[in-house]
Scaffold this active site. Sequence first.
Site, PDB file in Angstrom:
ATOM      1  N   HIS A  17       0.874  -1.323   0.195  1.00  8.95           N
ATOM      2  CA  HIS A  17       0.616   0.298  -0.151  1.00  8.95           C
ATOM      3  C   HIS A  17       0.792   1.467  -0.160  1.00  8.95           C
ATOM      4  O   HIS A  17       0.537   1.963  -0.710  1.00  8.95           O
ATOM      5  CB  HIS A  17      -0.696   0.260   0.959  1.00  8.95           C
ATOM      6  N   LYS A  41     -17.001  -7.014   5.539  1.00  3.18           N
ATOM      7  CA  LYS A  41     -14.985  -7.560   6.641  1.00  3.18           C
ATOM      8  C   LYS A  41     -14.893  -7.020   7.812  1.00  3.18           C
ATOM      9  O   LYS A  41     -16.463  -5.749   8.096  1.00  3.18           O
ATOM     10  CB  LYS A  41     -14.474  -6.365   5.688  1.00  3.18           C
ATOM     11  N   ARG A  90      -2.368  -6.750  -8.145  1.00  9.10           N
ATOM     12  CA  ARG A  90      -1.313  -7.420  -7.911  1.00  9.10           C
ATOM     13  C   ARG A  90      -1.164  -8.412  -9.069  1.00  9.10           C
ATOM     14  O   ARG A  90       0.354  -8.633  -9.239  1.00  9.10           O
ATOM     15  CB  ARG A  90      -1.399  -8.382  -6.080  1.00  9.10           C
ATOM     16  N   SER A 128      -3.107  -7.378   2.639  1.00 12.94           N
ATOM     17  CA  SER A 128      -3.165  -6.742   4.454  1.00 12.94           C
ATOM     18  C   SER A 128      -3.977  -8.854   5.230  1.00 12.94           C
ATOM     19  O   SER A 128      -3.025  -8.987   6.244  1.00 12.94           O
ATOM     20  CB  SER A 128      -4.451  -6.527   4.501  1.00 12.94           C
TER      21      SER A 128
END
Length: 169
Positions: A17, A41, A90, A128
């Site tokens: 990040h 989440k 990614r 994460s």
Amino acid sequence: MKIAIYPGSFDPVTNGHLNIIRRAANIFDKLIVCVMVNATKRPMFSLEERTEFLRRVTRDLENVEVDFADELLANYARRRGGCVIVKGLRATSDFENEFQMALINHKINPNLDTMFLTSEHQYMYLSSSTVKELACYDVDLQDFLPEKIIPDFKERIQALKEQGGTSHA
């Protein structure tokens, strides 16, 4: 002034990040890093903690502001004067979902574009969720998290272990 928004849950902010933040800050006049509420989440850190972590690790970047929001990203960008959403990719698997969201955001706010920055090779595997998983096994986190937040992160992991479990969401 060209204002970009880099949204995310940042639970926690990773070196990946931070790499995207630094690169985007070099492109735009102002970059707003916005911790977004994601109802799907269950974060390990509160909204306030995640915002504080981001402020801590971006303090040296003069054109970066950290904020949080509990609204549609397209509306937030309109309210803040943002013309571009920055998203880090990614792998190709990230693209499909992010492309769909870019189209939706543009439909809601026609003045809003999305710019995709690909992860640098050393961060392509980093998320994460992966960092949380690794932390449960006492892996050295120097390559994964900004040094300034590692003590807080380790303290939370330890507290969760003592409570009988960790959250990998």
